[in-house]
Design an enzyme around this catalytic site. Structure first.
Site, PDB file in Angstrom:
ATOM      1  N   SER A  24     -16.815  19.855  -7.483  1.00  0.00           N
ATOM      2  CA  SER A  24     -15.429  20.172  -7.810  1.00  0.00           C
ATOM      3  C   SER A  24     -14.858  19.119  -8.759  1.00  0.00           C
ATOM      4  O   SER A  24     -15.089  17.916  -8.599  1.00  0.00           O
ATOM      5  CB  SER A  24     -14.607  20.186  -6.521  1.00  0.00           C
ATOM      6  OG  SER A  24     -13.247  20.372  -6.826  1.00  0.00           O
ATOM      7  N   LYS A  48     -12.641  23.586  -9.384  1.00  0.00           N
ATOM      8  CA  LYS A  48     -11.611  22.560  -9.412  1.00  0.00           C
ATOM      9  C   LYS A  48     -10.747  22.774  -8.169  1.00  0.00           C
ATOM     10  O   LYS A  48     -10.525  23.914  -7.759  1.00  0.00           O
ATOM     11  CB  LYS A  48     -10.785  22.749 -10.700  1.00  0.00           C
ATOM     12  CG  LYS A  48      -9.637  21.795 -10.875  1.00  0.00           C
ATOM     13  CD  LYS A  48     -10.102  20.419 -11.284  1.00  0.00           C
ATOM     14  CE  LYS A  48      -8.993  19.395 -11.086  1.00  0.00           C
ATOM     15  NZ  LYS A  48      -9.472  18.030 -10.979  1.00  0.00           N
ATOM     16  N   ALA A  73      -8.311   9.443 -12.053  1.00  0.00           N
ATOM     17  CA  ALA A  73      -7.124   9.733 -11.248  1.00  0.00           C
ATOM     18  C   ALA A  73      -6.456  10.940 -11.893  1.00  0.00           C
ATOM     19  O   ALA A  73      -5.397  10.841 -12.507  1.00  0.00           O
ATOM     20  CB  ALA A  73      -6.182   8.536 -11.203  1.00  0.00           C
ATOM     21  N   GLY A  75      -5.410  13.613 -10.343  1.00  0.00           N
ATOM     22  CA  GLY A  75      -4.251  14.056  -9.561  1.00  0.00           C
ATOM     23  C   GLY A  75      -4.283  15.550  -9.267  1.00  0.00           C
ATOM     24  O   GLY A  75      -3.238  16.177  -9.102  1.00  0.00           O
ATOM     25  N   CYS A 133      -9.270  13.411  -1.226  1.00  0.00           N
ATOM     26  CA  CYS A 133      -8.951  13.007  -2.592  1.00  0.00           C
ATOM     27  C   CYS A 133      -8.214  11.675  -2.577  1.00  0.00           C
ATOM     28  O   CYS A 133      -7.194  11.539  -1.903  1.00  0.00           O
ATOM     29  CB  CYS A 133      -8.077  14.046  -3.292  1.00  0.00           C
ATOM     30  SG  CYS A 133      -7.647  13.501  -4.958  1.00  0.00           S
ATOM     31  N   ASN A 195     -17.013  12.200  -1.330  1.00  0.00           N
ATOM     32  CA  ASN A 195     -16.023  12.199  -2.396  1.00  0.00           C
ATOM     33  C   ASN A 195     -16.044  10.825  -3.062  1.00  0.00           C
ATOM     34  O   ASN A 195     -16.782   9.935  -2.629  1.00  0.00           O
ATOM     35  CB  ASN A 195     -14.627  12.509  -1.808  1.00  0.00           C
ATOM     36  CG  ASN A 195     -13.701  13.168  -2.833  1.00  0.00           C
ATOM     37  OD1 ASN A 195     -13.770  12.873  -4.026  1.00  0.00           O
ATOM     38  ND2 ASN A 195     -12.834  14.053  -2.375  1.00  0.00           N
ATOM     39  N   THR A 196     -15.246  10.653  -4.091  1.00  0.00           N
ATOM     40  CA  THR A 196     -15.200   9.355  -4.779  1.00  0.00           C
ATOM     41  C   THR A 196     -14.596   8.291  -3.868  1.00  0.00           C
ATOM     42  O   THR A 196     -13.915   8.604  -2.885  1.00  0.00           O
ATOM     43  CB  THR A 196     -14.335   9.446  -6.047  1.00  0.00           C
ATOM     44  OG1 THR A 196     -13.034   9.916  -5.678  1.00  0.00           O
ATOM     45  CG2 THR A 196     -14.945  10.386  -7.063  1.00  0.00           C
ATOM     46  N   GLY A 220     -20.267   8.694 -10.388  1.00  0.00           N
ATOM     47  CA  GLY A 220     -21.378   8.409 -11.295  1.00  0.00           C
ATOM     48  C   GLY A 220     -22.488   7.631 -10.614  1.00  0.00           C
ATOM     49  O   GLY A 220     -22.467   7.412  -9.400  1.00  0.00           O
ATOM     50  N   GLY A 247     -23.477  10.548  -7.747  1.00  0.00           N
ATOM     51  CA  GLY A 247     -24.470  10.016  -8.681  1.00  0.00           C
ATOM     52  C   GLY A 247     -25.691  10.894  -8.874  1.00  0.00           C
ATOM     53  O   GLY A 247     -26.719  10.420  -9.354  1.00  0.00           O
TER      54      GLY A 247
END
Lengths: 304, 281
Positions: A24, A48, A73, A75, A133, A195-196, A220, A247
């Site tokens: 996503s 998304k 970011a 958002g 998020c 997630n990040t 990444g 990654g």
């Protein structure tokens, strides 16, 4: 291509044609890659993040590159669930794309409304709950870092849809295994991990954060060892499948995640560096399996 | 004018040659085995196959030329451009192209006025050459080119060949002493009463000033936006530019070339736009 090799994997009751999905936020709504290849070949695409209303997203700058990675970011800028169902989904459905609707809300009630809305549509294979998020003030990490809160969202959505529910895990949860278990007990069909993770970059010239939001989600190759470790931890903890993300850029990366216990993977940031990345990973995985005379399923959790 | 290529593609080309212009600027020309049908103002996402995981992302670069010898003008500002500045002939590069909206055509009977700042000259040289090919006699575009010093005017000779060129430098080392907007105000006074279209590309504060001057005088103005980008084709949503009256537009798909009146210059263009360095002595 993938003749004579079976790449199918089962994410709960959902059988994917192969374990390569797109993450996503890195693949638009699936139609943007038309010029490059047929995305229906992939195991699936995660949209998304969709919210009830369209969102403008954060002010610029929203992205910056870091060592072997990037911060974002964005958002959760998106067209909104209605526009997606009206303008994008019919085309994806017609093309036979496996669509995972990633949804985001700031309250449990809104998550439920989103799940109900997506549930009405033909052509959605699963719902991915974005409870992790890092770039929004409300509703992001506070759900994903707290086992009870994540379970509340999961259970409430479980009650209104029969579609498979995937819950996207935050690496910032202090007890991610506890969050995963709670989501499993609340009816999740799979966990997406990870997630990040929030990071920061500073411009030494101006003394300012490089992103307007100050912090951003790190993604990444830099994230891969952390993601692999969390996938491995979760796979030994829960009974439901794990979808590995963090990654993944190549077939070899995908294989690492499968060996560590993931049932499927999502390619994210790599799509930016190379719009063909997901397709190359898929073709590479087919080659890998063919050379070894095995199927994709045979790799899952086989790390020695 | 060539027909726009509607389908973007990922090409892999060897670097044909790298021409240095002073220490900070370089023109990279690629050897394309098939032509890229790019229009002036379109851009490419450029990455060397030697980069691996770092630098990770391709760099958005305005095309200086398309066709079988696509080229870009780079200024060394970070790791990606530094690596490009040391690239040798034969090094393989990936170009995702052509991307974004090109410059819109010069309306019939209008005089083109270019306002370029430093490395922002590239898409305007491309446009000037295209206009020159299309023009049977008639007036050349007027090009106003500014830089911090005389060393910040790469491609001035290329511009001079196809335009009526006027130069300004902030340190006075060449041409008019001051900013390029001084030249613009003077030129607009001279051309008062004429139908004009301004095309501008350069640093954000310069483009904001050009847009303001054009708006005050009711002159059409188109800008070529520059922002960080990760993908270049509308999926990362990393290149928002404040839109009037609210929200954002995305430089990669709705730009980079866009009517300046659509941009909310007051809301600024990112955290780095126009920021003065701190702690410098």
């Amino acid at each position: 291509m993938s003749a004579n090799v079976d790449l199918r994997v089962d994410v709960g009751s959902l059988t994917l044609k192969n374990p390569i999905l797109t993450a996503s936020g890195t693949f638009g709504y699936g139609l943007e890659y038309d010029d490059f290849y047929d995305v229906a070949e992939l195991g699936g695409i995660c949209t998304k993040g969709l919210s009830l209303e369209p969102r403008h997203g954060n002010p610029p700058d929203r992205i910056c590159e870091t060592a072997a990675g990037m911060l974002n970011a964005i958002g959760l800028a998106n067209v909104g669930v209605e526009a997606f169902c009206r303008d994008k989904l019919p085309i994806l459905r017609q093309r036979g794309v496996t669509v995972v609707a990633n949804v985001f809300a700031t309250t449990v009630d809104d998550f439920v409304k989103l799940a109900q809305r997506v549930d009405q549509e033909e052509g959605v294979a699963a719902i991915e709950l974005n409870v992790s998020c890092p770039n929004v003030d409300k509703g992001g990490l506070e759900f994903g870092c707290d086992a009870q809160a994540a379970a509340r969202v999961t259970a409430a959505c479980r009650a209104v849809t029969r579609l498979p529910l995937w819950v996207k895990m935050s690496p910032e949860a202090g007890d991610i295994r506890g969050v995963g278990l709670a989501c499993q007990e609340a009816g999740a069909d799979a966990l997406t991990a990870i997630n990040t993770i929030r990071g920061l970059a500073v411009d030494p010239r101006t003394w300012r954060a490089r992103l307007a939001n100050r912090t951003g989600g790190l993604s990444g190759p830099a994230l891969k060892p952390l993601a692999l470790r969390i996938v491995w931890d979760l796979a030994r903890t829960v009974r439901i499948p794990i979808i590995g993300i963090g990654g993944v850029a190549t077939a070899e990366d995908a294989v690492e995640f499968l060996l560590a216990g993931a049932t499927a993977v999502q390619v994210g940031t790599a799509n930016f560096a190379d719009p063909m990345a997901s397709k190359r990973a898929l073709d590479g995985l087919a080659d890998y399996c063919r050379e070894r005379g095995m199927n994709a399923r045979d790799l899952i959790g086989k790390m020695r | 004018m060539i027909e726009a290529q509607t389908r973007r593609r990922l090409y892999t080309f060897p670097l044909h040659r790298r021409d240095s212009i002073g220490s900070a600027y370089h023109v990279l020309t690629f050897e394309a085995n098939e032509p890229i049908a790019a229009l002036p103002g379109q851009f490419a996402m450029v990455r060397s196959t030697t980069w691996g995981d770092a630098p990770l992302l391709p760099r958005p670069m305005s095309l200086l030329t398309g066709g079988t010898r696509p080229s870009i003008l780079i200024k060394v500002v970070g790791e990606g451009t530094m690596r490009m500045a040391y690239a040798s002939s034969g090094e393989q590069f990936e170009l995702l192209a052509p991307l974004g909206r090109p410059w819109s055509p010069l309306p019939e009977g209008h005089r083109a006025v270019f306002v370029a700042g430093g490395v922002g000259v590239a898409p305007l040289v491309f446009l000037a050459q295209a206009l020159g090919e299309a023009r049977a006699g008639g007036e050349m575009p007027l090009a106003l080119y500014g830089g911090r010093t005389h060393a910040d005017l790469p491609l001035d000779a290329e511009l001079a060949a196809v335009t009526e060129l006027r130069v300004a430098t902030e340190d006075g080392s060449r041409g008019t002493h001051g900013r390029v907007t001084v030249l613009l105000e003077k030129a607009l006074d001279e051309l008062s009463g004429r139908a004009i279209k301004v095309y501008t590309c350069g640093p954000d504060p310069m483009m904001a000033a050009v847009a303001r001057i054009c708006a005050e005088r009711h002159v059409a103005c188109e800008v070529s936006l520059e922002t960080p980008m990760a993908c270049g084709y509308g999926v990362c949503l990393g290149c928002p530019v404040p839109r009037r009256p609210a929200g954002y537009l995305y430089a990669c798909t709705e730009g980079p070339c866009i009517d300046a009146a659509l941009i909310d210059w007051e809301r600024g263009h990112g955290v780095s736009a126009g920021q003065k360095a701190r702690g410098a002595s």
